[in-house]
Design a protein around this motif. Structure first.
Motif, short mmCIF file in Angstrom:
data_model
loop_
_atom_site.label_atom_id
_atom_site.label_comp_id
_atom_site.label_asym_id
_atom_site.label_seq_id
_atom_site.Cartn_x
_atom_site.Cartn_y
_atom_site.Cartn_z
N TYR A 1 -1.24 8.89 4.39
CA TYR A 1 -0.92 7.49 4.66
C TYR A 1 -0.19 6.90 3.46
CZ TYR A 1 -4.87 6.35 1.63
OH TYR A 1 -5.71 6.27 0.55
N TYR A 2 0.59 5.86 3.75
CA TYR A 2 1.34 5.14 2.73
C TYR A 2 1.14 3.65 2.97
CZ TYR A 2 3.64 9.61 2.03
OH TYR A 2 3.87 10.94 1.77
N ALA A 3 0.97 2.89 1.88
CA ALA A 3 0.75 1.45 2.00
C ALA A 3 1.81 0.70 1.21
CB ALA A 3 -0.64 1.10 1.47
N LYS A 4 2.23 -0.44 1.75
CA LYS A 4 3.28 -1.22 1.10
C LYS A 4 3.11 -2.70 1.47
CE LYS A 4 8.06 -0.02 0.20
NZ LYS A 4 9.20 0.68 0.72
N LEU A 5 3.48 -3.57 0.55
CA LEU A 5 3.51 -5.01 0.83
C LEU A 5 4.95 -5.38 1.15
CD1 LEU A 5 1.23 -5.97 -2.14
CD2 LEU A 5 0.69 -6.45 0.26
N VAL A 6 5.16 -6.03 2.30
CA VAL A 6 6.53 -6.31 2.73
C VAL A 6 6.64 -7.71 3.36
CG1 VAL A 6 7.12 -3.89 3.19
CG2 VAL A 6 6.09 -5.26 5.01
N ALA A 7 7.89 -8.12 3.57
CA ALA A 7 8.17 -9.36 4.29
C ALA A 7 8.07 -9.08 5.79
CB ALA A 7 9.58 -9.85 3.94
N GLY A 8 8.23 -10.13 6.59
CA GLY A 8 8.10 -10.01 8.04
C GLY A 8 9.04 -9.01 8.68
N ASP A 9 10.19 -8.76 8.04
CA ASP A 9 11.17 -7.82 8.62
C ASP A 9 11.04 -6.42 8.00
OD1 ASP A 9 12.07 -8.31 6.09
OD2 ASP A 9 14.08 -8.97 6.69
N GLY A 10 10.01 -6.22 7.18
CA GLY A 10 9.82 -4.91 6.56
C GLY A 10 10.54 -4.75 5.23
N ALA A 11 11.34 -5.76 4.86
CA ALA A 11 12.08 -5.69 3.59
C ALA A 11 11.15 -6.07 2.43
CB ALA A 11 13.28 -6.63 3.64
N LYS A 12 11.69 -5.92 1.23
CA LYS A 12 10.90 -6.26 0.04
C LYS A 12 10.60 -7.76 0.04
CE LYS A 12 11.16 -5.61 -4.97
NZ LYS A 12 9.74 -5.30 -5.12
N ASN A 13 9.38 -8.10 -0.33
CA ASN A 13 8.99 -9.50 -0.46
C ASN A 13 8.70 -9.73 -1.95
OD1 ASN A 13 7.33 -11.89 -0.67
ND2 ASN A 13 6.90 -11.73 1.51
N PRO A 14 9.29 -10.77 -2.56
CA PRO A 14 9.09 -10.99 -3.99
C PRO A 14 7.60 -11.11 -4.36
CG PRO A 14 10.50 -12.71 -3.03
CD PRO A 14 10.15 -11.77 -1.94
N ALA A 15 6.77 -11.47 -3.38
CA ALA A 15 5.34 -11.65 -3.65
C ALA A 15 4.64 -10.33 -3.93
CB ALA A 15 4.68 -12.34 -2.47
N ASP A 16 5.31 -9.20 -3.69
CA ASP A 16 4.61 -7.93 -3.88
C ASP A 16 4.22 -7.70 -5.34
OD1 ASP A 16 6.98 -7.13 -5.05
OD2 ASP A 16 7.30 -5.41 -3.75
N MET A 17 4.87 -8.43 -6.27
CA MET A 17 4.49 -8.27 -7.68
C MET A 17 3.18 -9.01 -8.01
SD MET A 17 7.02 -10.87 -9.63
CE MET A 17 6.08 -12.18 -10.33
N ALA A 18 2.74 -9.86 -7.08
CA ALA A 18 1.51 -10.63 -7.31
C ALA A 18 0.26 -9.82 -6.98
CB ALA A 18 1.54 -11.91 -6.45
N ILE A 19 0.45 -8.69 -6.29
CA ILE A 19 -0.70 -7.91 -5.82
C ILE A 19 -0.49 -6.43 -6.12
CG2 ILE A 19 -2.01 -7.23 -3.77
CD1 ILE A 19 -0.97 -9.90 -2.51
N LYS A 20 -1.56 -5.80 -6.55
CA LYS A 20 -1.52 -4.36 -6.81
C LYS A 20 -2.30 -3.66 -5.69
CE LYS A 20 -2.55 -1.15 -10.49
NZ LYS A 20 -3.12 -0.91 -11.78
N LEU A 21 -1.74 -2.58 -5.15
CA LEU A 21 -2.43 -1.79 -4.12
C LEU A 21 -3.02 -0.55 -4.77
CD1 LEU A 21 0.12 -1.79 -1.16
CD2 LEU A 21 -1.88 -3.24 -1.46
N ILE A 22 -4.31 -0.32 -4.53
CA ILE A 22 -4.96 0.85 -5.12
C ILE A 22 -5.75 1.58 -4.03
CG2 ILE A 22 -6.54 1.64 -6.93
CD1 ILE A 22 -6.22 -1.28 -8.08
N PRO A 23 -5.39 2.79 -3.61
CA PRO A 23 -4.14 3.49 -3.92
C PRO A 23 -3.06 3.04 -2.94
CG PRO A 23 -5.51 4.86 -2.52
CD PRO A 23 -6.26 3.57 -2.73
N ASP A 24 -1.81 3.38 -3.20
CA ASP A 24 -0.76 3.02 -2.25
C ASP A 24 -0.38 4.21 -1.37
OD1 ASP A 24 0.66 4.58 -3.99
OD2 ASP A 24 2.25 3.13 -4.35
N ARG A 25 -1.09 5.32 -1.54
CA ARG A 25 -0.88 6.49 -0.67
C ARG A 25 -2.07 7.42 -0.80
NH1 ARG A 25 4.47 8.88 -2.93
NH2 ARG A 25 4.96 6.71 -2.59
N GLY A 26 -2.23 8.30 0.16
CA GLY A 26 -3.35 9.23 0.11
C GLY A 26 -3.36 10.08 1.37
N GLU A 27 -4.49 10.72 1.61
CA GLU A 27 -4.60 11.59 2.77
C GLU A 27 -6.01 11.49 3.33
OE1 GLU A 27 -2.99 16.03 3.93
OE2 GLU A 27 -3.57 15.63 1.87
#
Length: 144
Positions: free
Chosen positions: A43-69
């Motif tokens: 699996y892969y995790a990401k923070l995105v805007a409504g259209d799937g593009a980069k959202n500037p807010a993604d720097m406000a949050i850290k994902l732990i982990p952002d990938r795994g199995e």
């Protein structure tokens, strides 16, 4: 490392009923996904805007982990450690992804609380967790 083809598109899907709300008082939260498949599922995790593009807010949050199995449905498996850096825990058929406010995120909420403009509220932020078969989506809200 190249992402598999299916993990290149992070357009949000149908959102879960409850949003993930991070606040100064509650700066970390976890979401859980469960593997329904009979195979190992990365699996892969990401923070995105409504259209799937980069959202500037993604720097406000850290994902732990952002990938795994995840192990196959209903199975837990012992992990064979080959290198000292390999994880020590066993595989599970579910995954928990933790969202934590970063220093920037806490600073942003302080700015909003002090009367600053809440620009992030104008652009919804989504957590998208993808496996080959499924897209899990949560709306993420930052509240002072």
């Amino acid at each position: 490392k190249m992402l598999p083809k299916w993990a290149e598109d992070f357009t949000p899907g149908k959102t879960e009923d409850l949003p993930v709300v991070l606040t100064t008082a509650n700066p970390a939260l976890a979401v859980r996904i469960i593997n329904q498949e009979l195979s190992w599922e990365p699996y892969y995790a990401k923070l995105v805007a409504g259209d799937g593009a980069k959202n500037p807010a993604d720097m406000a949050i850290k994902l732990i982990p952002d990938r795994g199995e995840m192990a196959p449905r209903g199975k837990e498996a012992e992990r064979v450690r080959i290198q000292a850096s390999d994880p020590t825990d066993n595989y599970k058929d579910r995954a928990e992804i933790r969202l934590e406010l970063t220093r920037e995120g806490l600073g942003y909420l302080g700015h909003v609380r002090g009367g600053g403009e809440d620009e992030l509220a104008l652009k919804p932020l989504f957590l998208v967790v993808k496996t080959e078969q499924k897209t899990h989506t949560w709306q993420v809200e930052l509240k002072p």
